[in-house]
Design a protein around this motif. Sequence first.
Motif, PDB file in Angstrom:
ATOM      1  N   GLU A  53       0.877  -1.171   0.000  1.00 56.79           N
ATOM      2  CA  GLU A  53       0.000   0.000   0.000  1.00 56.79           C
ATOM      3  C   GLU A  53       0.908   1.213   0.000  1.00 56.79           C
ATOM      4  O   GLU A  53       1.809   1.319   0.816  1.00 56.79           O
ATOM      5  N   ARG A  54       0.692   2.128  -0.906  1.00 55.78           N
ATOM      6  CA  ARG A  54       1.520   3.313  -1.011  1.00 55.78           C
ATOM      7  C   ARG A  54       0.654   4.466  -1.469  1.00 55.78           C
ATOM      8  O   ARG A  54      -0.214   4.304  -2.303  1.00 55.78           O
ATOM      9  N   HIS A  55       0.925   5.636  -0.935  1.00 52.07           N
ATOM     10  CA  HIS A  55       0.219   6.837  -1.391  1.00 52.07           C
ATOM     11  C   HIS A  55       0.961   7.378  -2.601  1.00 52.07           C
ATOM     12  O   HIS A  55       2.152   7.631  -2.544  1.00 52.07           O
ATOM     13  N   PHE A  56       0.263   7.522  -3.714  1.00 51.07           N
ATOM     14  CA  PHE A  56       0.877   8.076  -4.902  1.00 51.07           C
ATOM     15  C   PHE A  56       0.601   9.574  -4.925  1.00 51.07           C
ATOM     16  O   PHE A  56      -0.426  10.038  -4.435  1.00 51.07           O
ATOM     17  N   PRO A  57       1.509  10.357  -5.502  1.00 50.95           N
ATOM     18  CA  PRO A  57       1.531  11.799  -5.285  1.00 50.95           C
ATOM     19  C   PRO A  57       0.279  12.605  -5.621  1.00 50.95           C
ATOM     20  O   PRO A  57      -0.013  13.546  -4.920  1.00 50.95           O
ATOM     21  N   VAL A  58      -0.436  12.288  -6.684  1.00 47.93           N
ATOM     22  CA  VAL A  58      -1.553  13.164  -7.052  1.00 47.93           C
ATOM     23  C   VAL A  58      -2.919  12.545  -6.783  1.00 47.93           C
ATOM     24  O   VAL A  58      -3.927  13.213  -6.918  1.00 47.93           O
ATOM     25  N   GLY A  59      -2.979  11.291  -6.415  1.00 46.85           N
ATOM     26  CA  GLY A  59      -4.256  10.671  -6.060  1.00 46.85           C
ATOM     27  C   GLY A  59      -5.152  10.333  -7.244  1.00 46.85           C
ATOM     28  O   GLY A  59      -6.341  10.102  -7.069  1.00 46.85           O
ATOM     29  N   TRP A  60      -4.598  10.292  -8.434  1.00 50.86           N
ATOM     30  CA  TRP A  60      -5.355   9.905  -9.621  1.00 50.86           C
ATOM     31  C   TRP A  60      -4.711   8.662 -10.226  1.00 50.86           C
ATOM     32  O   TRP A  60      -3.498   8.487 -10.166  1.00 50.86           O
ATOM     33  N   TYR A  61      -5.550   7.833 -10.816  1.00 51.57           N
ATOM     34  CA  TYR A  61      -5.101   6.587 -11.431  1.00 51.57           C
ATOM     35  C   TYR A  61      -5.772   6.455 -12.788  1.00 51.57           C
ATOM     36  O   TYR A  61      -6.894   6.917 -12.980  1.00 51.57           O
ATOM     37  N   VAL A  62      -5.079   5.805 -13.714  1.00 50.09           N
ATOM     38  CA  VAL A  62      -5.658   5.481 -15.010  1.00 50.09           C
ATOM     39  C   VAL A  62      -5.779   3.968 -15.061  1.00 50.09           C
ATOM     40  O   VAL A  62      -4.851   3.242 -14.708  1.00 50.09           O
ATOM     41  N   GLY A  63      -6.956   3.507 -15.432  1.00 54.79           N
ATOM     42  CA  GLY A  63      -7.191   2.073 -15.473  1.00 54.79           C
ATOM     43  C   GLY A  63      -8.045   1.693 -16.661  1.00 54.79           C
ATOM     44  O   GLY A  63      -8.825   2.497 -17.170  1.00 54.79           O
ATOM     45  N   SER A  64      -7.894   0.465 -17.084  1.00 56.10           N
ATOM     46  CA  SER A  64      -8.678  -0.060 -18.200  1.00 56.10           C
ATOM     47  C   SER A  64      -9.381  -1.330 -17.758  1.00 56.10           C
ATOM     48  O   SER A  64      -8.886  -2.062 -16.910  1.00 56.10           O
ATOM     49  N   TYR A  65     -10.540  -1.551 -18.354  1.00 57.16           N
ATOM     50  CA  TYR A  65     -11.300  -2.762 -18.069  1.00 57.16           C
ATOM     51  C   TYR A  65     -11.883  -3.308 -19.361  1.00 57.16           C
ATOM     52  O   TYR A  65     -12.061  -2.577 -20.334  1.00 57.16           O
ATOM     53  N   LEU A  66     -12.172  -4.608 -19.346  1.00 61.56           N
ATOM     54  CA  LEU A  66     -12.636  -5.294 -20.539  1.00 61.56           C
ATOM     55  C   LEU A  66     -14.087  -5.737 -20.370  1.00 61.56           C
ATOM     56  O   LEU A  66     -14.454  -6.318 -19.350  1.00 61.56           O
ATOM     57  N   LEU A  67     -14.905  -5.436 -21.391  1.00 61.83           N
ATOM     58  CA  LEU A  67     -16.304  -5.861 -21.450  1.00 61.83           C
ATOM     59  C   LEU A  67     -16.492  -6.707 -22.708  1.00 61.83           C
ATOM     60  O   LEU A  67     -15.891  -6.421 -23.739  1.00 61.83           O
TER      61      LEU A  67
END
Length: 181
Positions: A53-67
């Motif tokens: 568990e780590r705090h990343f600097p800006v608090g935003w993440y990019v993620g992808s998902y499959l449908l």
Amino acid sequence: MTNDERHPTDADTDNAAGHTGAHIAGKLAPRLTWSAVAGGPDQSGDANDRTFERHFPVGWYVGSYLLRFIEMDAAGNDDINGEFLAWENTIIVQAGSLDEAYGKIVSLAGRETIPYKGGMEAVPVQWMFEGVTELLPIYEPLEDGAESMWAKHDPVKLSELRRRTRSLIEIRARLSGETGA
């Protein structure tokens, strides 16, 4: 800041983004295993795994998902060798941790899976959530020019590199074809 200071080396990124070949953008990133990023097969909860568990600097993440798309009454919807129309959607989420970001992506993807009647014949259809395919922290504040993702490509001919690029006209044509506009 030089490119070497901003981006991890190949050795650093071999595990940073799982098996997909995408790399974490921005500052040097901690090494992550595929399980730490995507809940992969070695996520045992064992103290020796690299999940953290780590705090990343800006608090935003990019993620992808499959449908994947199914006609609900069709045979073979769970056929592991069947072929299905699929979409991979990439979104950004604001979260305080990698775990929270993963959960938000799963939740948001779930909103896309409500059955409906499709086509002129009103056939019962549904988009089925298959899973998260990528999750990366964003290291720079969101603004014009902020780098959110990057990918290293193996050496290829210049002609191939140029084939990969798209002009604004080509992008407009592709988007018009997708939206029917």
